[in-house]
Write a protein that holds these residues in place. Sequence first.
Motif, PDB file in Angstrom:
ATOM      1  N   LEU A 140       0.830  -1.218   0.000  1.00  0.00           N
ATOM      2  CA  LEU A 140       0.000   0.000   0.000  1.00  0.00           C
ATOM      3  C   LEU A 140       0.859   1.260   0.000  1.00  0.00           C
ATOM      4  N   LYS A 141       1.898   1.224   0.826  1.00  0.00           N
ATOM      5  CA  LYS A 141       2.783   2.390   0.962  1.00  0.00           C
ATOM      6  C   LYS A 141       3.473   2.697  -0.374  1.00  0.00           C
ATOM      7  N   THR A 142       3.975   1.645  -1.006  1.00  0.00           N
ATOM      8  CA  THR A 142       4.658   1.847  -2.288  1.00  0.00           C
ATOM      9  C   THR A 142       3.678   2.396  -3.323  1.00  0.00           C
ATOM     10  N   ASP A 143       2.448   1.825  -3.363  1.00  0.00           N
ATOM     11  CA  ASP A 143       1.425   2.282  -4.320  1.00  0.00           C
ATOM     12  C   ASP A 143       1.115   3.764  -4.128  1.00  0.00           C
ATOM     13  N   LEU A 144       0.934   4.151  -2.868  1.00  0.00           N
ATOM     14  CA  LEU A 144       0.584   5.554  -2.576  1.00  0.00           C
ATOM     15  C   LEU A 144       1.732   6.489  -2.930  1.00  0.00           C
ATOM     16  N   GLU A 145       2.955   6.039  -2.659  1.00  0.00           N
ATOM     17  CA  GLU A 145       4.119   6.873  -2.991  1.00  0.00           C
ATOM     18  C   GLU A 145       4.218   7.052  -4.507  1.00  0.00           C
ATOM     19  N   ASN A 146       3.946   5.948  -5.237  1.00  0.00           N
ATOM     20  CA  ASN A 146       3.988   6.026  -6.715  1.00  0.00           C
ATOM     21  C   ASN A 146       2.893   6.963  -7.225  1.00  0.00           C
ATOM     22  N   GLU A 147       1.699   6.847  -6.598  1.00  0.00           N
ATOM     23  CA  GLU A 147       0.571   7.685  -7.012  1.00  0.00           C
ATOM     24  C   GLU A 147       0.919   9.171  -6.838  1.00  0.00           C
TER      25      GLU A 147
END
Length: 347
Positions: A140-147
């Motif tokens: 989730l953290k990686t996804d949000l950072e990418n977003e």
Amino acid sequence: MPEESKPFGVKVTDSFSRRFQFSLWKLTAVYVAILAIILFLSSFIIYSAFSSQLVHRFRDVHPIPEEYLNVIAPAPSADDVRADLINSLILVNGFLLVIAGFSSYWLAKLTLSPINEAYEKQRAFLSDASHELRTPLAILKTDLENEMAAPGVSLAAKARAESNLEEVDRMGRLVSDLLLLANSGEDGSNRVKNVQKVDLTVLARQVLGRFDRLATEHQVTLRSSPDNIALEILTNEELLQRVLTNLVKNGILYNRPNGSVTINMAESGSSVIINIVDTGIGISPEDLPKIFNRFYRSDKSRSRATGGSGLGLAIVRSSVEQLGGSVTAKSELEKGSSFTIKLPKRI
Ligand code: ADP
């Protein structure tokens, strides 16, 4: 001077393992007492019945004529037989009481074993669940950072992702704290392994150094005393660092502008005393006995704003216990709090 809360002092050292051991001995004592009463009553009944029989038996016994006294041994009197009976009862009952002691301990352990098993299962569940939660949180953290870093992302979407990221970070800290607590071996089975020489004054300086920025942000001064003489103990550095880190962090976060947090250290016989004092908002007498409980937060809104999960002090308690020490707290609202840790110089 902040006021001491007596019930709190008791509460802090009240770990599951200590309470379990205490209950085990208490139950053993109860079983022994019950068995001792049964033994005493049965012996008393036997003695009374036997005594009354003796009276009848010896009533009709005629004394041995004088001329036979040299030929046959004199018959025992009722008192001799009674004394023999008492001696036998004391001997047999003493032996039975020793057996009762051992079997009571075994029985008490058997009675309490489901509680121990349930506690262990709960601990294992907590550990497994926290462990399993780590991977999805990391994704989730990686996804949000990418977003957030994606080209052309709108300001609104970025703000939303940022707020979600904060929640994920908070959750991540909570999961790590839970894992730490679950694996901390409150039952004493997980005895501390990496014991090494630690200079308390150096460690205190290191911990305070790590909070320089946070303290400046909150306008809080950090001090340690003494800061120039070595105070060496044999302990687990990681656990002690965790304890100081949590207490200093709380001292800063629950403080006020122009306040201070001081770590005082001193030797006391075969122990060392570490005292972390702050001039912060303090803790009310009603909250003081509960602050070491898991998830307890006296000021929910402030704790949430500081990113706290309510597990910091539970971790402090469990770590200090693993180090073979104790922790107590004193506090007064609007004046400040003082946490005192007593540790053995060598584990
Ligand atoms: P948290 O993560 O909420 O800080 P802790 O277990 O570290 O959880 O602390 C539990 C509660 O005890 C906090 O929410 C706070 O209300 C209170 N507390 C802890 N340390 C202090 C302190 N130094 N001064 C005032 N209140 C404190």
